[in-house]
Enzyme design. Structure first.
Site, PDB file in Angstrom:
ATOM      1  N   CYS A   2     -25.870-100.132  90.033  1.00  0.00           N
ATOM      2  CA  CYS A   2     -25.392 -98.772  89.740  1.00  0.00           C
ATOM      3  C   CYS A   2     -23.902 -98.661  90.031  1.00  0.00           C
ATOM      4  O   CYS A   2     -23.366 -99.353  90.881  1.00  0.00           O
ATOM      5  CB  CYS A   2     -26.114 -97.770  90.611  1.00  0.00           C
ATOM      6  SG  CYS A   2     -27.884 -97.835  90.418  1.00  0.00           S
ATOM      7  N   ARG A  27     -20.645-103.289  84.405  1.00  0.00           N
ATOM      8  CA  ARG A  27     -21.658-103.594  85.422  1.00  0.00           C
ATOM      9  C   ARG A  27     -23.072-103.470  84.877  1.00  0.00           C
ATOM     10  O   ARG A  27     -24.019-103.902  85.517  1.00  0.00           O
ATOM     11  CB  ARG A  27     -21.517-102.628  86.613  1.00  0.00           C
ATOM     12  CG  ARG A  27     -20.267-102.830  87.427  1.00  0.00           C
ATOM     13  CD  ARG A  27     -20.011-101.634  88.320  1.00  0.00           C
ATOM     14  NE  ARG A  27     -21.022-101.455  89.327  1.00  0.00           N
ATOM     15  CZ  ARG A  27     -20.929-101.853  90.592  1.00  0.00           C
ATOM     16  NH1 ARG A  27     -19.845-102.471  90.998  1.00  0.00           N
ATOM     17  NH2 ARG A  27     -21.886-101.631  91.450  1.00  0.00           N
ATOM     18  N   TRP A  75     -28.557 -98.252  87.113  1.00  0.00           N
ATOM     19  CA  TRP A  75     -29.310 -99.465  86.731  1.00  0.00           C
ATOM     20  C   TRP A  75     -30.644 -99.314  87.454  1.00  0.00           C
ATOM     21  O   TRP A  75     -30.715 -99.432  88.677  1.00  0.00           O
ATOM     22  CB  TRP A  75     -28.534-100.696  87.195  1.00  0.00           C
ATOM     23  CG  TRP A  75     -29.298-101.982  87.078  1.00  0.00           C
ATOM     24  CD1 TRP A  75     -30.018-102.599  88.066  1.00  0.00           C
ATOM     25  CD2 TRP A  75     -29.407-102.817  85.928  1.00  0.00           C
ATOM     26  NE1 TRP A  75     -30.567-103.764  87.582  1.00  0.00           N
ATOM     27  CE2 TRP A  75     -30.210-103.925  86.290  1.00  0.00           C
ATOM     28  CE3 TRP A  75     -28.909-102.742  84.620  1.00  0.00           C
ATOM     29  CZ2 TRP A  75     -30.513-104.944  85.392  1.00  0.00           C
ATOM     30  CZ3 TRP A  75     -29.220-103.762  83.737  1.00  0.00           C
ATOM     31  CH2 TRP A  75     -30.008-104.839  84.119  1.00  0.00           C
ATOM     32  N   ASN A 101     -26.189 -95.991  95.212  1.00  0.00           N
ATOM     33  CA  ASN A 101     -26.397 -97.357  94.739  1.00  0.00           C
ATOM     34  C   ASN A 101     -27.089 -98.110  95.878  1.00  0.00           C
ATOM     35  O   ASN A 101     -26.685 -97.961  97.027  1.00  0.00           O
ATOM     36  CB  ASN A 101     -25.039 -97.989  94.415  1.00  0.00           C
ATOM     37  CG  ASN A 101     -25.137 -99.463  94.093  1.00  0.00           C
ATOM     38  OD1 ASN A 101     -26.204 -99.962  93.735  1.00  0.00           O
ATOM     39  ND2 ASN A 101     -24.031-100.176  94.201  1.00  0.00           N
ATOM     40  N   GLY A 102     -28.111 -98.876  95.573  1.00  0.00           N
ATOM     41  CA  GLY A 102     -28.797 -99.637  96.628  1.00  0.00           C
ATOM     42  C   GLY A 102     -30.294 -99.397  96.582  1.00  0.00           C
ATOM     43  O   GLY A 102     -30.821 -98.867  95.598  1.00  0.00           O
ATOM     44  N   GLU A 498     -33.546-127.322  85.196  1.00  0.00           N
ATOM     45  CA  GLU A 498     -32.641-126.172  85.185  1.00  0.00           C
ATOM     46  C   GLU A 498     -31.175-126.624  85.323  1.00  0.00           C
ATOM     47  O   GLU A 498     -30.293-126.111  84.636  1.00  0.00           O
ATOM     48  CB  GLU A 498     -33.045-125.201  86.311  1.00  0.00           C
ATOM     49  CG  GLU A 498     -32.146-124.004  86.506  1.00  0.00           C
ATOM     50  CD  GLU A 498     -31.999-123.086  85.290  1.00  0.00           C
ATOM     51  OE1 GLU A 498     -32.727-123.256  84.293  1.00  0.00           O
ATOM     52  OE2 GLU A 498     -31.117-122.220  85.329  1.00  0.00           O
ATOM     53  N   LYS A 502     -28.302-125.924  82.529  1.00  0.00           N
ATOM     54  CA  LYS A 502     -27.020-125.270  82.826  1.00  0.00           C
ATOM     55  C   LYS A 502     -25.878-126.121  82.277  1.00  0.00           C
ATOM     56  O   LYS A 502     -24.946-125.598  81.674  1.00  0.00           O
ATOM     57  CB  LYS A 502     -26.808-125.070  84.333  1.00  0.00           C
ATOM     58  CG  LYS A 502     -27.629-123.992  85.000  1.00  0.00           C
ATOM     59  CD  LYS A 502     -27.191-122.575  84.692  1.00  0.00           C
ATOM     60  CE  LYS A 502     -27.926-122.001  83.540  1.00  0.00           C
ATOM     61  NZ  LYS A 502     -29.217-121.473  83.669  1.00  0.00           N
ATOM     62  N   GLU A 505     -25.825-125.979  78.286  1.00  0.00           N
ATOM     63  CA  GLU A 505     -25.411-124.752  77.617  1.00  0.00           C
ATOM     64  C   GLU A 505     -23.970-124.370  77.929  1.00  0.00           C
ATOM     65  O   GLU A 505     -23.313-123.732  77.116  1.00  0.00           O
ATOM     66  CB  GLU A 505     -26.376-123.594  77.896  1.00  0.00           C
ATOM     67  CG  GLU A 505     -26.509-123.175  79.314  1.00  0.00           C
ATOM     68  CD  GLU A 505     -27.509-122.023  79.505  1.00  0.00           C
ATOM     69  OE1 GLU A 505     -27.832-121.328  78.545  1.00  0.00           O
ATOM     70  OE2 GLU A 505     -27.945-121.832  80.652  1.00  0.00           O
ATOM     71  N   HIS A 521     -41.030-145.158  82.869  1.00  0.00           N
ATOM     72  CA  HIS A 521     -41.857-145.108  81.654  1.00  0.00           C
ATOM     73  C   HIS A 521     -41.014-144.893  80.396  1.00  0.00           C
ATOM     74  O   HIS A 521     -41.545-144.516  79.361  1.00  0.00           O
ATOM     75  CB  HIS A 521     -42.905-144.001  81.789  1.00  0.00           C
ATOM     76  CG  HIS A 521     -43.830-144.229  82.938  1.00  0.00           C
ATOM     77  ND1 HIS A 521     -44.792-145.211  82.937  1.00  0.00           N
ATOM     78  CD2 HIS A 521     -43.908-143.643  84.160  1.00  0.00           C
ATOM     79  CE1 HIS A 521     -45.436-145.204  84.097  1.00  0.00           C
ATOM     80  NE2 HIS A 521     -44.916-144.260  84.846  1.00  0.00           N
ATOM     81  N   LYS A 620     -27.198-113.482  75.185  1.00  0.00           N
ATOM     82  CA  LYS A 620     -27.763-113.188  76.511  1.00  0.00           C
ATOM     83  C   LYS A 620     -29.250-112.880  76.399  1.00  0.00           C
ATOM     84  O   LYS A 620     -30.048-113.295  77.218  1.00  0.00           O
ATOM     85  CB  LYS A 620     -27.008-112.010  77.149  1.00  0.00           C
ATOM     86  CG  LYS A 620     -27.485-111.630  78.534  1.00  0.00           C
ATOM     87  CD  LYS A 620     -27.146-112.721  79.539  1.00  0.00           C
ATOM     88  CE  LYS A 620     -27.792-112.501  80.895  1.00  0.00           C
ATOM     89  NZ  LYS A 620     -27.895-113.751  81.665  1.00  0.00           N
TER      90      LYS A 620
HETATM   91  O1  M6R Z   1     -34.005-112.662  79.540  1.00  0.00           O
HETATM   92  P1  M6R Z   1     -34.904-113.853  79.718  1.00  0.00           P
HETATM   93  O2  M6R Z   1     -34.982-114.284  81.136  1.00  0.00           O
HETATM   94  O3  M6R Z   1     -36.248-113.665  79.111  1.00  0.00           O
HETATM   95  O4  M6R Z   1     -34.182-115.009  78.920  1.00  0.00           O
HETATM   96  C1  M6R Z   1     -34.789-116.254  78.803  1.00  0.00           C
HETATM   97  C2  M6R Z   1     -33.836-117.289  78.259  1.00  0.00           C
HETATM   98  O5  M6R Z   1     -33.358-116.913  77.009  1.00  0.00           O
HETATM   99  C3  M6R Z   1     -32.653-117.523  79.215  1.00  0.00           C
HETATM  100  O6  M6R Z   1     -33.078-117.911  80.487  1.00  0.00           O
HETATM  101  C4  M6R Z   1     -31.738-118.615  78.635  1.00  0.00           C
HETATM  102  O7  M6R Z   1     -32.381-119.851  78.670  1.00  0.00           O
HETATM  103  C5  M6R Z   1     -30.420-118.673  79.398  1.00  0.00           C
HETATM  104  N1  M6R Z   1     -29.363-118.978  78.481  1.00  0.00           N
HETATM  105  C6  M6R Z   1     -30.404-119.694  80.476  1.00  0.00           C
HETATM  106  O8  M6R Z   1     -29.197-119.782  81.132  1.00  0.00           O
END
Ligand code: M6R
Length: 625
Positions: A2, A27, A75, A101-102, A498, A502, A505, A521, A620
């Site tokens: 928020c 934000r 938010w 906020n909080g 993961e 990272k 991407e 394998h 996003k």
């Molecule tokens: O909003 P969501 O968590 O459902 O999104 C899922 C994926 O699209 C998201 O985690 C994507 O893989 C990101 N780019 C990872 O950094």
């Protein structure tokens, strides 16, 4: 998170408040509102769900007159995004107006208590309890002769605020007005940021400096447990005990874009550094030294379901899917429930064996991911036990399932998910611990000791963040590589996936995550001097076996970058570089071990000149199949 704004001075307040809210839009928010106090004491409150432009339209139609006011962009954390839940909130008499906020951890018990005293609530928020509690305290203090704090025009209000904050548990930054205290604005901080902008006989309040940067660069950052009492003439600071505090203002040199990122170069880096906070906020009020499964009530998830279910399916996409994989290890180890973790886009087209004794946990930061929503709709046909782990209250996902465990990470702006992942891991740990306790897999003592360890995790993450210079150094050596392999075992395996995601991407380097035992394998054929290996080699039951797997890679020329615990010898001896993370219980280690990998991906991408906050081809929120 928020956004709070406030103004007191000679100018009309509403254009300044609106401007401040617009400057805090980055934000993230789902609704907005403001209150202006007119000369005659009239309080004009305007609130709107949705974008700030909706509020702007309301203001155009009926511009409130007044030189003192507060505003808020919300938010949602407690209660859906709606006009009723938008701030400001008021007391029964509509004389006290608050923006906050909080998270108020004890809001439920306070609400019940205030309800029995006759207070009537008009929203679902935790914030509204503050207005009624303050009303109650003002009433009580009015009937008593109370000592007057020095220099204050309205000592009663100050004392009532002081009493009120003592009764609140949790994190809060807030600004408030009282109809009966003209020329006064109060700002309070406990564990949430709040800054006061010092102008020429005018003062600004904001969660973040960009809100008032065009008006002043002189800033007083409130510290925790401080109350600022503002009038058009002065700004006085006190601590919660009522003792006067003095502090020199700072002069801000940042430009607007730097200020939005809190001085960090990118939102992603800011969000990585916000992770200790994301974990703390997700745990807040849900676990404590005397752990009881209290959060189940908030979840609207019948404890019986967690006791009874015979299978759990975890679904999500990308990072959220990786969180699901970690969740599988947690639920199996802590609660003894058979689990499947699956990519939502695959799950939706299979015929998974779901029956009324299956619980589906859908994980999503945004709550708008098309594949995850489709998986949920598919699952709903066969089981009614659905739980969402989601960062966006009021999103489609949270509306479509009966129970949501909110990850209180605040809005994530960088396209690459970081703090939301930590929030998801935290939430899954909570579910697994409580399911374990309810199913008799964990004793009360085990639950308590695990909870204590969990509460230490934010401190551990803060320690890892200090490794950033070491990560930068490694990235300067490695950024020209075109392929990397991430190896780990057991619960570190999803963290390898993961870490590799990272890197892919953000830096567009090809990276693969593998369970180290699987290397022989096939993937071992790839290893030579051109293929560095990132190893998650913290202490665990499989440490010695992992050492063997890594030796095989080094023997074939791989350069090893290892994440290890302090005092490590065997893996360190084989590694070209090591990054230290504190030793935590194995099942909690993903929460700290992912952090150096996020920093590594960030710095590799920076070295390669990539757009860190908005990597190519990515969105996003992926709202199409
Ligand atoms: O909003 P969501 O968590 O459902 O999104 C899922 C994926 O699209 C998201 O985690 C994507 O893989 C990101 N780019 C990872 O950094």
């Amino acid at each position: 998170m928020c956004g709070i704004v406030g103004y007191i001075g000679p100018k009309q307040a509403h254009p300044i408040l609106l401007d401040g809210l617009k400057r805090l839009e980055y934000r993230g928010y789902d609704s907005a509102g403001l209150c202006v106090a007119g000369e005659n004491g009239k309080l004009s409150i305007l609130r709107a769900a949705g974008k700030i432009r909706v509020l702007e339209e309301l203001l155009k139609k009926d511009p409130p007159k007044g030189i003192r006011g507060i505003g808020h962009s919300r938010w949602a954390s407690h209660g859906k995004p709606s006009e009723e839940n938008a701030h400001p909130h008021t007391d029964c008499k509509k004389e006290i107006v608050i923006v906050h906020n909080g998270i108020i951890e004890n809001y439920f018990s306070l609400r019940e208590e205030l309800g029995t005293k006759g207070h009537r609530f008009s929203s679902e928020t935790d914030t509204e309890v503050i207005t009624h509690l303050l009303e109650e305290n003002l009433q009580r203090l009015k009937s008593r002769a109370t000592p007057h704090p020095p220099h204050l025009a309205h000592p009663l209000l100050f004392l009532a605020v002081q009493e009120t904050v003592k009764e609140l548990k949790g994190s809060f930054a807030m600004t408030l007005l009282w109809k009966q205290a003209p020329d006064t604005l109060i700002a309070v901080r406990n564990d949430c940021p709040l800054a006061i902008g010092l102008g020429d006989r005018e003062f600004f309040v904001a969660s973040d400096v960009p809100a008032f940067l065009p008006y002043t660069r002189n800033v007083l950052f409130l510290e925790d447990r401080e109350i600022a009492v503002l009038s058009s003439q002065q700004c006085l600071l006190f601590n919660f005990e009522g003792k006067k505090v003095s502090r020199e203002p700072l002069s801000i040199k940042w430009n607007l874009s730097q200020a939005e990122k809190g001085g960090y170069k990118h939102f992603m880096l800011k969000e990585i550094f916000e992770q200790p906070r994301a974990v703390e906020d997700t745990l807040r009020g849900r676990i404590g030294p005397n752990s009881t499964p209290g959060f189940l009530q908030e979840l609207n998830l019948d404890a019986e379901i967690l006791k009874r279910v015979r299978r759990v399916h975890l679904v999500g996409c990308g990072t959220a899917y990786h969180a699901g994989l970690v969740g599988k290890y947690l639920l199996e180890h802590l609660a003894g429930i058979p689990c499947e973790a699956e990519i939502a886009s695959e799950f939706r087209y299979r015929r998974p064996t779901l029956d009324p004794e299956t619980l589906l946990i859908a994980i999503s930061q945004s709550g708008e991911t098309a594949d995850t929503l489709s998986a949920v709709r598919e699952a709903k046909k066969r089981t009614s036990h659905l739980l969402a782990i989601c960062n966006c209250v009021g999103s489609t996902l949270t509306r479509e399932v009966p129970s949501t465990l909110t990850t209180h990470c605040g809005p994530e702006i960088g396209v690459a998910s970081t703090k939301a992942f930590l929030g998801q891991l935290t939430a899954l740990t909570l579910v697994a611990l409580h399911a374990g306790f309810l199913r008799g897999q964990l004793s009360a003592e085990e639950l308590r000791s695990f909870s204590e360890e969990l509460l230490k995790i934010p401190g551990g993450i803060r320690q890892v963040l200090k490794e950033e210079p070491a990560v930068l150094k490694i990235s300067k050596e490695m950024y020209k590589k075109e392929h990397l392999l991430y190896l780990g075992r057991h619960i570190q395996y999803p963290i390898c996936l993961e870490g590799a995601l990272k890197l892919k991407e953000l830096s567009y380097i090809h990276a693969e995550g593998y369970a180290a035992g699987e290397m022989k394998h096939g993937p071992i054929a790839l290893i030579d001097e051109s293929m560095p290996v990132v190893a998650l080699a913290t202490r665990s039951r499989l440490y010695d076996k992992l050492c063997g797997n890594l030796q095989e890679a080094v023997a074939r020329g791989a350069v090893l970058i290892s994440v290890v615990n302090p005092g490590d010898r065997a893996v360190t001896a084989q590694s070209a570089w090591t990054l230290e993370v504190p030793e935590v219980p194995e099942l909690l280690s993903p929460l700290v071990n992912i952090v150096p990998l996020q920093l590594f991906a960030y710095h590799m991408a920076r070295q390669r000149g990539c757009d860190v906050d908005q990597p190519r081809n990515l969105a996003k929120s992926v709202t199409v199949e």
